[in-house]
Structure formats: structure tokens, C-alpha cells
Design an enzyme around this catalytic site. Structure first.
Site, short mmCIF file in Angstrom:
data_model
loop_
_atom_site.label_atom_id
_atom_site.label_comp_id
_atom_site.label_asym_id
_atom_site.label_seq_id
_atom_site.Cartn_x
_atom_site.Cartn_y
_atom_site.Cartn_z
N GLU A 123 -19.92 -3.09 -11.99
CA GLU A 123 -18.70 -3.90 -11.90
C GLU A 123 -18.36 -4.53 -13.25
O GLU A 123 -17.84 -5.64 -13.32
CB GLU A 123 -18.86 -4.95 -10.80
N LYS A 172 -1.77 -13.54 -5.41
CA LYS A 172 -2.90 -13.30 -4.52
C LYS A 172 -4.01 -14.30 -4.81
O LYS A 172 -4.17 -14.77 -5.93
CB LYS A 172 -3.43 -11.87 -4.69
N HIS A 203 -14.83 -15.66 -5.53
CA HIS A 203 -15.98 -15.27 -6.35
C HIS A 203 -17.06 -16.32 -6.14
O HIS A 203 -17.58 -16.92 -7.09
CB HIS A 203 -15.58 -15.15 -7.82
N HIS A 235 -17.65 -7.39 1.79
CA HIS A 235 -16.67 -7.83 0.80
C HIS A 235 -15.58 -6.79 0.59
O HIS A 235 -14.41 -7.12 0.44
CB HIS A 235 -17.36 -8.13 -0.53
#
Length: 767
Positions: A337, A111, A115, A64
Site C-alpha cells: 500500500e 468523501k 484511517h 475494510h
């Protein structure tokens, strides 16, 4: 007791300790690192990594974050982009988001990101933090986020797991975006068996900024401070998307468990809303030299990327990181995160002013490090040096794999399975019934159940939004300058021919911007595919990248950036190859935008632009009526698409077009249904003499648009089409007095019956 006398179980894993214990076993495989990758880390460092270093490399070298399987193919975008295409780009591939100059001192950044796996594990938070992450990418460019869009894909609409996942995803997208005060102006909702247990939750954000306010992610200038600001760092999202998105779900074909279950991030949109306003004031005051959001890989990403893009080293003190969980070790702090966090590089003399702005907005902010004149990224925990690495080896020089690429043997069998052999409706009664069934099918039915949960008009600058083909937003209230965006991909086409399928996705997104009256000017993408370890999947990926890049050259617009999402499969079953394409366009005056629904003027003439052929490969008719996928996708002529866009732009500017709707899934029949229902106005349609009603109504030939033209402008518009050699066929008129869609010699269907079919499906499935 000296450091060397501490028991092994409690000794801090410092760089010194790593040198002293070279053979200490480490869980590199459990963290997703292959044997040769782990050995490469040891070679880079000249020792084994510390626990914190191992955590950093594992998340930053994940698929990723590192793009290690896609980099060899993504280079093709750079080799095909011409100087003319680059001329409007202020930032491109490799930055947080692409930025293009739209004139009058304005720039736009946009952009797409994925997810996907987090949204299957926890639909609400997975989708919500997907929106939050892409918004911060836009903030990191120095822009104010102004709109979002969400291309979504799920398993069969009537499957129990879809009823679990879809409402949660939709609520997450709406809940986060609505709280941020960002209009949701576009997207898709698509259903297919291949997405069962592996939904695609892609999120797009658009931001605007004065051209001179562009910010990039780099840490330069010895002594400049690194400030972490925003939410505190917690245990939520440890590994998060960086791990989940780099792993294939496991289970039987109906779904099941998956190898790894790191915690999905938890979002707080109100914190992010305040963070947006705080960033805007910091930018306006000139207090930011470089900035990076904390998304996938958290502090590991922010510190290594800022240092890697700078001109020196960096020292970071983890004891200064505000935490919301006790007992977090260095590896957890670096891998977390947790959402709504940013890192900024600030001059020492500006730190006090920076902190005052953050305090004004009640945003926690802490100096956690500084730029050094060294070469390495050094991170301390307590008095111990726990990370000492060359930052480029973490952020930009990870492993790159030239994966095997092989065209699947079954590809020829799929292409040979021609849908023209399928049984077709022939009588008027059969055609009428087919039209109604398809109108009510999940992939064609109204998305109002979804989009009504999104605020499409907040801030008052939305000019067009769903169910229009493209979203249009006012950027400058004085001049009326605006932007248009659309996202598209028919993955069934891409399955039949990845090269042509990607070009078709580009063509449809380009066309959906053009039908608003805007001029398409730049592209972003989110390339969703199965496992890169499958040579057949890599062939699909290679072909799609080349198709998209070559198509952009033909259209004369650049790819400014995007995202690759691999490992979208359950067990050995990959999703349909899904290269979602987002196109950005500009419009000089939003009052000239072209609406979707007919009926703005009495007696409008309906004209079909483009040519209709017998093209049903990958069509919605083949899927909905026969559960069939085979043959060849429609042919696409990008020169014709470019001409079509020029005609629509001229028609918009000169007031010759009162409505326009592209033809895509479902063909002309679906376009007629939607334009009449959206406009709440009937129409009478006459197909060309000798035409096959089935082909004309349900074919999905590309490069076609239905336009409504005022009677006073019909001659001028058709003469323009003739002069430019664009096929133009008169097929009917809008009838404001009628309450039905009448297709001569086929059907006369009341709008009430059409509306019941079109609007009833989603409430029936998901309420």
C-alpha cells in the site's frame, strides 16, 4: 533442469504449480480468510490459489475493502433515495467519491474515509497517509482537490496515551495537508474513554471540476494500456489499512497490543503534490480513459476494480512495476500500500503524450499491462502466470454476511438512567462556576492549539474555517460561487439511541452548513463501529444506517458515498457508535456568508431560533459535571431543521443576519461564550421571564441557532420567522463597549476570564 524438477522450496508458485499441488497447505487463516472463504476461492478457481492470488483475495475480501458485513444494510441507502434526490448526482455510492452538480458548469466531489488503526500504531504516518489517500480518491474523479477536513476522536484528554497519539495525528494531518497546499477548513476533536487505544482518524476531502471532466474507474477497450504512475512500490504498507482496519485490537481495557502489525504506509506529500498537478494536465489533455488510485489493497485493488468495471479482461506484467525494494515477490508487490500511486487506462496512441506529461512533472510512469478481450485478470511475474482470476470475484463479488442483529438488553437500562435526577447548579454562583468549568472542559475548549497547526487559508479561497461551524470556500472567482462543508457526530447520542443519534448527527452537520448561509445539498459519511461479529454492534449499525437514510429523505438530500470502519474496539470493549456525517452545501455568493462572531455592527440584536426543552441525555453537562451517560437523546425535527436552513439562507441573501452560531454541545452557554470571544465583543443577555436559567443555558435541544441581527433588520427578520412559524426569541444585544458576557441575574463574566478558560486547556494538556 525442468520446471517440474525444481525443489518445492524454490519453485515459483505459478498457476501451473497451483494446479499440480492442490493439497499444498496455505496460510489463509493467518491472512484473515475463514475456512469457508478459502474454500470458496478454490471453488471459483477450480484449484487452490497461488500465493499471489491468495494475497489478492485476502486483502480484497477484508472487511475494510469488501464491506462484507455492511453491504446488506447499506443497500437501504439505495432503496430510500428518490429520483429528485438523485437528480443532482453525477456519481454516487460505489465510485471513488460522490459527485454533485452545483450549477454554472461546476461539479463538486467529496468523501470521508477512515484511517483509525494505522493512526494508533504510528500516529504521524497513519494520519498523514489517511489524508493522502482521501485526496487521491478525489483526484481519481477528475477533480482538483481544494480542501480537507478532519474529524478526530481520542481517549481521555489527560491520558498518557492520548498525549502520545493526539500530537502525532495532528502533526500528520497538518504536515501532509499543508505540504499539498490544501486548506483545512473543518473537522472535530472529541475525547471519550471508549476511544482509548482506538482513536478515530477520519479524513474528508473536497474537490472541484468542470462537470464534463468527470472520470470513473473502469478499464474498457481491448488493447488500451494500463499505466502505473507516481511513486515506486515498496515494502512499506504491506497489508496496511486493509488488514489493520479489519481486525480488533486486543489487550486489557487500558489498551495493549493487537493481533497483527502490518507496516503502516509512509507518505510523501511533495510527491503527491506533483501527482495532483500531473493528473490535472493529463485530464486537461484528454489522455485518460479510466483511472484508479492505489490505496487500501494497492495494485490488487486497482487492477481488479478497473478490470471488473470494464468490458473485458486485463493482462499485467509485475516485472514492469517500478520497485524501491529488492527481492519483492508477486504477493508483496500486489499487497503493498505504498502511497502516491495511480493507475490509468490510456489509448495506445496517447501513451507517448501521457509519458511526456509525466516526464514534465518528473513523475515515474510505466506501462504495466493492457486491456484484453478475455474475461480474466491475468498477472505475470517473469514468464510465470501467477494470477488468473475473474476480476469481479476479487473486487465486487466477495463474501457477504448477514450478521446476527440483536438489540442489547442493556439498552433499556441506559435509557431509564435519566440525567434529570442529577444534581444541578441553582444559585448564580453555582451557575457561573459551572459555565466556566464547562468552557474549559476538553470537549468544549478552543481547538486553536490544533487548528493553528493547519493552514486554513492557503490558495486564498477560504472564506470561513474553524472555529466557525462550517467551512466555506470560493469555487469561482468571477461569480463568487462557493461551497460549504461540515462534519459532525455526537456518539453519546448514538449510544443512547442509534437511530435518533444518526439523525441528530445529520441534523447538526446540515445546520452547521446552513448557519454559513449555504444551502445543504448532499451527504457523505464515515460509519465507525465495533466488531460486526457482535450482534449488539450490528444492531447499532443497522439502526444508524436507517436513521441516516430516513433523515436524508426528510431533508431531501442524498447520501453520495462514504466509508464503513468496523472492528473499532479493544478486546471486547467497542467504541461508542460513531456515524460521522459530512454535509456539502452551495452558496451563490461567498461575500454573503454569515460569520460566527458577533460585533460586525453596533448594537446587534441577539435572537434564539428554535425551542428549548429540558433535554440532557448524552449532554456535555452530564458528562463533564457527572461522568454520566444515560436517558434519551434530544428529539430532532428535521422538517424544522429544513425550515431553519431556509430562514438562514434568506437572511444571508437579504443581508438580515450579521452572525450565526448553532447550539449543540454545551447548549446556549457555550454558544454565547464562543460568539463573543470569536467576535471579541461583549453582550448582554436576558433570559425569558420565568425561564429556568440552568435549562436555558445548558440544555442541548436540537434545531436551535443563535443569530445576531442588525437593529435595522430586526423587525423584518422576526416577521419572516413569524410568517414561517419558526420560534424566535429575543434574548439580548451585542454591546461593543462591553468587555464581558452579562447574563442577567446569573453572571457577569469578563471576556478575559472566559478566554483564559476557553483557550488554556489544550496548551496545558499537550504543550
Amino acid at each position: 533442469m525442468t520446471h517440474s524438477d525444481l525443489p518445492e522450496t524454490v519453485r515459483p508458485d505459478s498457476v501451473e504449480h497451483a494446479r499440480e499441488t492442490p493439497e499444498l497447505a496455505q496460510p489463509h487463516r493467518e491472512l484473515g480468510l475463514a475456512e469457508d472463504e478459502y474454500q470458496r476461492i478454490r471453488d471459483i478457481l477450480g484449484r487452490r490459489p497461488t500465493e499471489a492470488e491468495l494475497a489478492m483475495y485476502s486483502v480484497m475480501w477484508s472487511e475494510h475493502c469488501s464491506y462484507k458485513s455492511s453491504k446488506p444494510h447499506l443497500k437501504y441507502f439505495g432503496t430510500t433515495t428518490t429520483p429528485e434526490m438523485r437528480s443532482k448526482m453525477l456519481a454516487g455510492i460505489g465510485e471513488n467519491a460522490g459527485v454533485v452538480d452545483i450549477g454554472d458548469g461546476w461539479a463538486v466531489t467529496f468523501k470521508l474515509e477512515s484511517h483509525n488503526h494505522p493512526s494508533y500504531v504510528e500516529p504521524y504516518q497513519g494520519a498523514a497517509t489517511g489524508v493522502g489517500g482521501i485526496v487521491r480518491d478525489i483526484m481519481a474523479m477528475g477533480a482538483r482537490p481544494v480542501a480537507v477536513a478532519d474529524p478526530l476522536r481520542f481517549g481521555p484528554a489527560d491520558a498518557p496515551d492520548t498525549r502520545r497519539v493526539l500530537p502525532g495525528v495532528v502533526a500528520g494531518v497538518g504536515g501532509y495537508g499543508n505540504c499539498l497546499g490544501l486548506p483545512n477548513i473543518g473537522g472535530e476533536v472529541v475525547f471519550d474513554e471508549s476511544y482509548a487505544s482506538n482513536p478515530l482518524v477520519n479524513a474528508m476531502c473536497v474537490g472541484v471540476l468542470p462537470s464534463q471532466d468527470l472520470h470513473l474507474a473502469h478499464a474498457s477497450g481491448t488493447g488500451n494500456k494500463l499505466v502505473l504512475f507516481g511513486a515506486r512500490t515498496g515494502l512499506d504498507g504491506i497489508g496496511g489499512v486493509s488488514v489493520l482496519a479489519s481486525e480488533t485490537f486486543e489487550g486489557d481495557e487500558s489498551g495493549g497490543g493487537h493481533k497483527k502489525l502490518p507496516s503502516v504506509q509512509v507518505g510523501d506529500p511533495f510527491t503527491e503534490k506533483v501527482l495532483i498537478e500531473c493528473c490535472r494536465e493529463l485530464y486537461g489533455a484528454g489522455l485518460v480513459l479510466g483511472i484508479q488510485d492505489l490505496g487500501g489493497a494497492g495494485l490488487s485493488c486497482a487492477t481488479s476494480e478497473l478490470a471488473s468495471a470494464g468490458d473485458g479482461g486485463m493482462r499485467v506484467d509485475l516485472d514492469e512495476v517500478p520497485l524501491r525494494a529488492s527481492g519483492m515477490n508477486a504477493a508483496e508487490i500486489l499487497s503493498s500500500e505504498s502511497q502516491e500511486r495511480m493507475c490509468a487506462v490510456v489509448r495506445p496512441g496517447d501513451v507517448e503524450a501521457f509519458m511526456k506529461v509525466c516526464a514534465k512533472w518528473d513523475v515515474p510512469a510505466t506501462v504495466i499491462g493492457e486491456v484484453t478481450d478475455g474475461e480474466n485478470l491475468e498477472i505475470y511475474s517473469g514468464d510465470e502466470l501467477v494470477v488468473d482470476v475473474p476480476p469481479r470475484t476479487v473486487a465486487h463479488e466477495g463474501p457477504v454476511y448477514d450478521r446476527p442483529v440483536e438489540r442489547p438488553a442493556e439498552q433499556d437500562l441506559i435509557a431509564a438512567d435519566n440525567p434529570n435526577t442529577l444534581e444541578r447548579p441553582e444559585t448564580p454562583e453555582q451557575l457561573r462556576a459551572t459555565l466556566l468549568r464547562m468552557t474549559a472542559s476538553p470537549n468544549l475548549a478552543s481547538r486553536e492549539w490544533v487548528t493553528s497547526q493547519y493552514d486554513r487559508y492557503v490558495r486564498g479561497n477560504t472564506v470561513l474555517a474553524q472555529p466557525s461551524d462550517g467551512g466555506v470556500l470560493r469555487v469561482d472567482e468571477d461569480s463568487g460561487r462557493g461551497i460549504a462543508v461540515a462534519t459532525d457526530c455526537n456518539a453519546r447520542y448514538t449510544r443512547l439511541d442509534p437511530y435518533e443519534g444518526a439523525r441528530l448527527a445529520l441534523a447538526e452537520a446540515y445546520r452547521n452548513v446552513a448557519v454559513t448561509g449555504a444551502t445543504p445539498m448532499a451527504v457523505t459519511n464515515c460509519l465507525n463501529f465495533g466488531s460486526p461479529e457482535d450482534p449488539g454492534v450490528m444492531w447499532q449499525f443497522q439502526q444508524a444506517v436507517r436513521g441516516l437514510a430516513d433523515g436524508c429523505v426528510e431533508l431531501g438530500i442524498p447520501v453520495t458515498g462514504g466509508n464503513v470502519s468496523f472492528y473499532n474496539q479493544t478486546g471486547a470493549k467497542p467504541i461508542l457508535p460513531t456515524p460521522v456525517v459530512g454535509v456539502l452545501g452551495t452558496i451563490d455568493d461567498v461575500t454573503r456568508r454569515i460569520p460566527t462572531g458577533v460585533g460586525e455592527e453596533a448594537g446587534e440584536t441577539l435572537l434564539l431560533l428554535g425551542e428549548t426543552g429540558e433535554e440532557f441525555g448524552g449532554s456535555e453537562w452530564a458528562r463533564a459535571e457527572h461522568d454520566h451517560l444515560g436517558g434519551k437523546p434530544p428529539q430532532v425535527d428535521l422538517a424544522r431543521e429544513r425550515l431553519l436552513a431556509e430562514v438562514l439562507r434568506t437572511g444571508s441573501r437579504d443581508g438580515m443576519v450579521s452572525a450565526a452560531h448553532d447550539l449543540s454541545e454545551g447548549g446556549l452557554a457555550q454558544t454565547l461564550v464562543e460568539t463573543t470571544l470569536i467576535g471579541e465583543c461583549g453582550a448582554r443577555v436576558v433570559l425569558p421571564e420565568g425561564a429556568d436559567p440552568f435549562v436555558w443555558l445548558f440544555s442541548e435541544s436540537a434545531g436551535r441557532v443563535l443569530v445576531a441581527v442588525p437593529r435595522s433588520e430586526e423587525l423584518r427578520f422576526t416577521e419572516m420567522c413569524v410568517a414561517r412559524e419558526l420560534p424566535c426569541t429575543k434574548i439580548g444585544v451585542v454591546d461593543a463597549e462591553s468587555e464581558s458576557l452579562e447574563i442577567q441575574d446569573v453572571a457577569d463574566i469578563p471576556l478575559t476570564e472566559l478566554r483564559e478558560a476557553w483557550e488554556g486547556t489544550f496548551p496545558r494538556l499537550f504543550d
